[in-house]
Design a protein around this motif. Sequence first.
Motif, PDB file in Angstrom:
ATOM      1  N   LEU A  64       0.844  -1.203   0.000  1.00 36.09           N
ATOM      2  CA  LEU A  64       0.000   0.000   0.000  1.00 36.09           C
ATOM      3  C   LEU A  64       0.871   1.242   0.000  1.00 36.09           C
ATOM      4  CD1 LEU A  64      -2.729   1.396   0.162  1.00 36.09           C
ATOM      5  CD2 LEU A  64      -2.688   1.063   2.646  1.00 36.09           C
ATOM      6  N   GLY A  65       1.976   1.187   0.742  1.00 36.70           N
ATOM      7  CA  GLY A  65       2.904   2.311   0.724  1.00 36.70           C
ATOM      8  C   GLY A  65       3.507   2.539  -0.649  1.00 36.70           C
ATOM      9  N   PHE A  66       3.917   1.450  -1.313  1.00 40.09           N
ATOM     10  CA  PHE A  66       4.422   1.568  -2.678  1.00 40.09           C
ATOM     11  C   PHE A  66       3.366   2.171  -3.596  1.00 40.09           C
ATOM     12  CE2 PHE A  66       7.607  -1.933  -1.762  1.00 40.09           C
ATOM     13  CZ  PHE A  66       8.714  -1.142  -1.978  1.00 40.09           C
ATOM     14  N   ALA A  67       2.123   1.706  -3.451  1.00 44.27           N
ATOM     15  CA  ALA A  67       1.045   2.183  -4.320  1.00 44.27           C
ATOM     16  C   ALA A  67       0.828   3.680  -4.153  1.00 44.27           C
ATOM     17  CB  ALA A  67      -0.237   1.410  -4.032  1.00 44.27           C
ATOM     18  N   MET A  68       0.778   4.151  -2.902  1.00 44.45           N
ATOM     19  CA  MET A  68       0.570   5.578  -2.650  1.00 44.45           C
ATOM     20  C   MET A  68       1.761   6.398  -3.125  1.00 44.45           C
ATOM     21  SD  MET A  68      -2.451   5.793  -1.363  1.00 44.45           S
ATOM     22  CE  MET A  68      -2.796   4.494  -2.538  1.00 44.45           C
ATOM     23  N   LEU A  69       2.968   5.900  -2.855  1.00 45.04           N
ATOM     24  CA  LEU A  69       4.166   6.616  -3.285  1.00 45.04           C
ATOM     25  C   LEU A  69       4.218   6.727  -4.804  1.00 45.04           C
ATOM     26  CD1 LEU A  69       6.977   7.806  -2.416  1.00 45.04           C
ATOM     27  CD2 LEU A  69       7.889   5.508  -2.784  1.00 45.04           C
ATOM     28  N   CYS A  70       3.934   5.627  -5.484  1.00 44.51           N
ATOM     29  CA  CYS A  70       3.954   5.640  -6.950  1.00 44.51           C
ATOM     30  C   CYS A  70       2.872   6.556  -7.510  1.00 44.51           C
ATOM     31  CB  CYS A  70       3.770   4.221  -7.492  1.00 44.51           C
ATOM     32  SG  CYS A  70       5.171   3.122  -7.222  1.00 44.51           S
ATOM     33  N   ALA A  71       1.671   6.470  -6.937  1.00 44.43           N
ATOM     34  CA  ALA A  71       0.562   7.285  -7.429  1.00 44.43           C
ATOM     35  C   ALA A  71       0.864   8.775  -7.295  1.00 44.43           C
ATOM     36  CB  ALA A  71      -0.725   6.940  -6.672  1.00 44.43           C
ATOM     37  N   GLY A  72       1.436   9.172  -6.173  1.00 46.12           N
ATOM     38  CA  GLY A  72       1.749  10.580  -5.989  1.00 46.12           C
ATOM     39  C   GLY A  72       2.897  11.063  -6.837  1.00 46.12           C
ATOM     40  N   SER A  73       3.772  10.141  -7.241  1.00 40.20           N
ATOM     41  CA  SER A  73       4.980  10.522  -7.987  1.00 40.20           C
ATOM     42  C   SER A  73       4.760  10.606  -9.488  1.00 40.20           C
ATOM     43  CB  SER A  73       6.107   9.521  -7.697  1.00 40.20           C
ATOM     44  OG  SER A  73       6.435   9.510  -6.323  1.00 40.20           O
ATOM     45  N   VAL A  74       3.636  10.105  -9.987  1.00 40.08           N
ATOM     46  CA  VAL A  74       3.345  10.200 -11.419  1.00 40.08           C
ATOM     47  C   VAL A  74       2.318  11.292 -11.654  1.00 40.08           C
ATOM     48  CG1 VAL A  74       3.855   7.753 -11.749  1.00 40.08           C
ATOM     49  CG2 VAL A  74       1.489   8.472 -11.367  1.00 40.08           C
ATOM     50  N   ARG A  75       2.129  11.651 -12.917  1.00 39.62           N
ATOM     51  CA  ARG A  75       1.124  12.652 -13.244  1.00 39.62           C
ATOM     52  C   ARG A  75      -0.280  12.053 -13.146  1.00 39.62           C
ATOM     53  NH1 ARG A  75       4.269  13.994 -18.666  1.00 39.62           N
ATOM     54  NH2 ARG A  75       4.711  11.770 -18.293  1.00 39.62           N
ATOM     55  N   ALA A  76      -1.255  12.910 -12.905  1.00 38.03           N
ATOM     56  CA  ALA A  76      -2.611  12.439 -12.622  1.00 38.03           C
ATOM     57  C   ALA A  76      -3.168  11.563 -13.738  1.00 38.03           C
ATOM     58  CB  ALA A  76      -3.537  13.640 -12.387  1.00 38.03           C
ATOM     59  N   LYS A  77      -2.726  11.778 -14.955  1.00 31.62           N
ATOM     60  CA  LYS A  77      -3.268  11.045 -16.090  1.00 31.62           C
ATOM     61  C   LYS A  77      -2.818   9.581 -16.126  1.00 31.62           C
ATOM     62  CE  LYS A  77       0.444  12.610 -19.206  1.00 31.62           C
ATOM     63  NZ  LYS A  77       0.738  13.368 -20.450  1.00 31.62           N
ATOM     64  N   ASN A  78      -1.884   9.205 -15.240  1.00 28.04           N
ATOM     65  CA  ASN A  78      -1.394   7.828 -15.199  1.00 28.04           C
ATOM     66  C   ASN A  78      -1.623   7.159 -13.841  1.00 28.04           C
ATOM     67  OD1 ASN A  78      -0.241   7.737 -17.890  1.00 28.04           O
ATOM     68  ND2 ASN A  78       1.343   9.123 -17.128  1.00 28.04           N
ATOM     69  N   HIS A 244       1.773  14.366  -9.266  1.00 26.99           N
ATOM     70  CA  HIS A 244       0.604  15.231  -9.075  1.00 26.99           C
ATOM     71  C   HIS A 244       0.186  15.388  -7.620  1.00 26.99           C
ATOM     72  CE1 HIS A 244      -1.603  11.445  -8.594  1.00 26.99           C
ATOM     73  NE2 HIS A 244      -2.613  12.152  -8.136  1.00 26.99           N
ATOM     74  N   SER A 245       0.770  14.618  -6.677  1.00 29.31           N
ATOM     75  CA  SER A 245       0.279  14.698  -5.302  1.00 29.31           C
ATOM     76  C   SER A 245       1.391  14.446  -4.296  1.00 29.31           C
ATOM     77  CB  SER A 245      -0.853  13.686  -5.073  1.00 29.31           C
ATOM     78  OG  SER A 245      -1.274  13.698  -3.713  1.00 29.31           O
ATOM     79  N   ALA A 246       1.876  15.520  -3.684  1.00 33.15           N
ATOM     80  CA  ALA A 246       2.850  15.375  -2.601  1.00 33.15           C
ATOM     81  C   ALA A 246       2.221  14.687  -1.391  1.00 33.15           C
ATOM     82  CB  ALA A 246       3.390  16.750  -2.203  1.00 33.15           C
ATOM     83  N   SER A 247       0.919  14.866  -1.214  1.00 38.97           N
ATOM     84  CA  SER A 247       0.229  14.238  -0.083  1.00 38.97           C
ATOM     85  C   SER A 247       0.314  12.721  -0.170  1.00 38.97           C
ATOM     86  CB  SER A 247      -1.245  14.674  -0.055  1.00 38.97           C
ATOM     87  OG  SER A 247      -1.359  16.072   0.072  1.00 38.97           O
ATOM     88  N   LEU A 248       0.100  12.160  -1.363  1.00 35.85           N
ATOM     89  CA  LEU A 248       0.188  10.717  -1.533  1.00 35.85           C
ATOM     90  C   LEU A 248       1.619  10.221  -1.336  1.00 35.85           C
ATOM     91  CD1 LEU A 248      -2.185  10.020  -4.577  1.00 35.85           C
ATOM     92  CD2 LEU A 248      -2.601   9.556  -2.148  1.00 35.85           C
ATOM     93  N   VAL A 249       2.590  11.010  -1.761  1.00 32.57           N
ATOM     94  CA  VAL A 249       3.986  10.624  -1.572  1.00 32.57           C
ATOM     95  C   VAL A 249       4.312  10.528  -0.083  1.00 32.57           C
ATOM     96  CG1 VAL A 249       6.380  11.352  -1.886  1.00 32.57           C
ATOM     97  CG2 VAL A 249       4.763  11.543  -3.779  1.00 32.57           C
ATOM     98  N   VAL A 250       3.885  11.516   0.694  1.00 28.92           N
ATOM     99  CA  VAL A 250       4.148  11.507   2.137  1.00 28.92           C
ATOM    100  C   VAL A 250       3.401  10.350   2.806  1.00 28.92           C
ATOM    101  CG1 VAL A 250       3.848  12.798   4.283  1.00 28.92           C
ATOM    102  CG2 VAL A 250       4.646  13.969   2.226  1.00 28.92           C
ATOM    103  N   LEU A 251       2.166  10.138   2.421  1.00 27.87           N
ATOM    104  CA  LEU A 251       1.398   9.022   2.975  1.00 27.87           C
ATOM    105  C   LEU A 251       2.085   7.689   2.668  1.00 27.87           C
ATOM    106  CD1 LEU A 251      -1.116   7.755   4.285  1.00 27.87           C
ATOM    107  CD2 LEU A 251      -2.252   7.912   2.050  1.00 27.87           C
ATOM    108  N   GLY A 252       2.506   7.506   1.424  1.00 29.07           N
ATOM    109  CA  GLY A 252       3.186   6.278   1.051  1.00 29.07           C
ATOM    110  C   GLY A 252       4.490   6.088   1.803  1.00 29.07           C
ATOM    111  N   SER A 253       5.221   7.174   2.027  1.00 28.95           N
ATOM    112  CA  SER A 253       6.497   7.080   2.743  1.00 28.95           C
ATOM    113  C   SER A 253       6.286   6.654   4.191  1.00 28.95           C
ATOM    114  CB  SER A 253       7.224   8.431   2.697  1.00 28.95           C
ATOM    115  OG  SER A 253       7.522   8.794   1.364  1.00 28.95           O
ATOM    116  N   PHE A 254       5.265   7.211   4.845  1.00 26.69           N
ATOM    117  CA  PHE A 254       4.983   6.806   6.218  1.00 26.69           C
ATOM    118  C   PHE A 254       4.526   5.351   6.295  1.00 26.69           C
ATOM    119  CE2 PHE A 254       4.813  11.330   7.610  1.00 26.69           C
ATOM    120  CZ  PHE A 254       5.609  11.195   8.740  1.00 26.69           C
ATOM    121  N   LEU A 255       3.743   4.902   5.322  1.00 27.72           N
ATOM    122  CA  LEU A 255       3.330   3.498   5.307  1.00 27.72           C
ATOM    123  C   LEU A 255       4.524   2.572   5.110  1.00 27.72           C
ATOM    124  CD1 LEU A 255       0.048   3.753   3.196  1.00 27.72           C
ATOM    125  CD2 LEU A 255       0.214   3.067   5.599  1.00 27.72           C
TER     126      LEU A 255
END
Length: 510
Positions: A64-78, A244-255
């Motif tokens: 789940l942490g990988f998923a959130m980190l990856c999602a926040g690190s790519v552009r919203a369209k992907n 597209h989302s620093a929030s998801l990156v931080v969430l993924g990092s904490f997970l």
Amino acid sequence: MASLSCSASDLAPLFSSNTANATAVANYLCTRFDSIANKLSDTTYAIDNTYLLFSAYLVFAMQLGFAMLCAGSVRAKNTMNIMLTNVLDAAAGGLSYYLFGFAFAFGSPSNGFIGRHFFGLTDYPKPTGDYSFFLYQWAFAIAAAGITSGSIAERTQFVAYLIYSSFLTGFVYPVVSHWFWSSDGWASPTRTGDLLFGSGVIDFAGSGVVHMVGGIAGLWGAFIEGPRVGRFDQAGRSVVLRGHSASLVVLGSFLLWFGWYGFNPGSFLTIAKSYGDSGSYYGQWSAIGRTAVTTTLAGCTAALTTLFSKRLLVGHWNVLDVCNGLLAGFAAITSGCSVVEPWAAIICGFVASWVLIGCNKLAEKLKYDDPLEAAQLHGGCGAWGVLFTGLFATKSYVNEVYPGQLGRPYGLFMGGGGKLLAAQIVQILVVSGWVTATMGPLFYLLNKMKLLRVSRDDEVAGMDMTRHGGFAYAYHDEDEQSIKHAYVMGKIEPNIETPPANLNLPSADV
């Protein structure tokens, strides 16, 4: 756990001269004693298996942490695309590891190169391992595949993920884990018989086995695919394609941080083990606590070092860089977390931060594009972690974690000579060579068969729309017809019509 036994023939003479009565009493006491001993043994197994299962759950939560980190690190369209690949890593990896991977990794008795038993968990569990061990090792295998998915994000076909994920978790990674973690592995520190350089490789939780494997695999995937469209301009200058989302990156990092407490301390596999006399306060539970501390200190140090270093280099405080620095420290300490002092973990994290910064600079100069810096972080910092263990492993901790051999080499800087460091260097070389020889040709063939990268048009439009049926984020509810057209945002152009020439404008004079 030491075996407890009771002999009626030894107890009988202690009670009375009546042989019949004494024997009866001795038999009764021994029966009760054996019952208590069996209960204690069962309790020990239950505690150890529960501990390992809980650690497996923590490591799996890292997905789940990988998923959130990856999602926040790519552009919203992907976003949908990268989230799907993370789910796929776990699902496809689960089947391939069950059918083949676990057998290749831990199917003993076997040779030093590859395991050959327990395919599909046949004839498993054994006294040496239970289902909890399989689950724990599966969570590690899919973590390696998750690392690779970050390197090739935003431009890779879905079928390529299916193929590489199954191959990595079913064959490439298991062979490496067999070499260094199985009791039959040629470079394992727990091998019976001759050890590599008298030591074997100490890669306790996988800086080399997990992080280098995933990072180098991602390196070849991203290299063969080439950079994303727009990553470098026509003059060759780097263009930042921000997630597209620093929030998801931080969430993924904490997970991921949370899950690392299962990754590193959980690699002891058991907890109910004493290192000294029975009843002592000090045992494997203490080593587990120390491992959690060294893990924490390395990550924290790397995060702070990255924060201030990037501030000096680029002039601002960047939470995304800090998160990557944090993970770099964790990836580096994973190899030696159980055999180094807490102060040494601070050194590990400090150097890991600069390794990451240096690898990113090199990648930019070589026009290498890794959206999550996965190859640099896991490959580069993982290699540093393997070397770090050969430099700072402490004698007493090495003998606790890997008992049974007198005079085992330990860290060069701790007075243990260079044999352990030599073994660690061998690991870096063979892991790099093995992953290059297996995953490199796989990505090359996929590319030649046009199964690796999506078309330029699909990449520019975004794979969520072109490959997955729509964007991840819905801005209005299409099912509510009453509001379907009420909140459509449109572009408002300013009215800049030129007034007629004969228009009498009011005078500015008062």
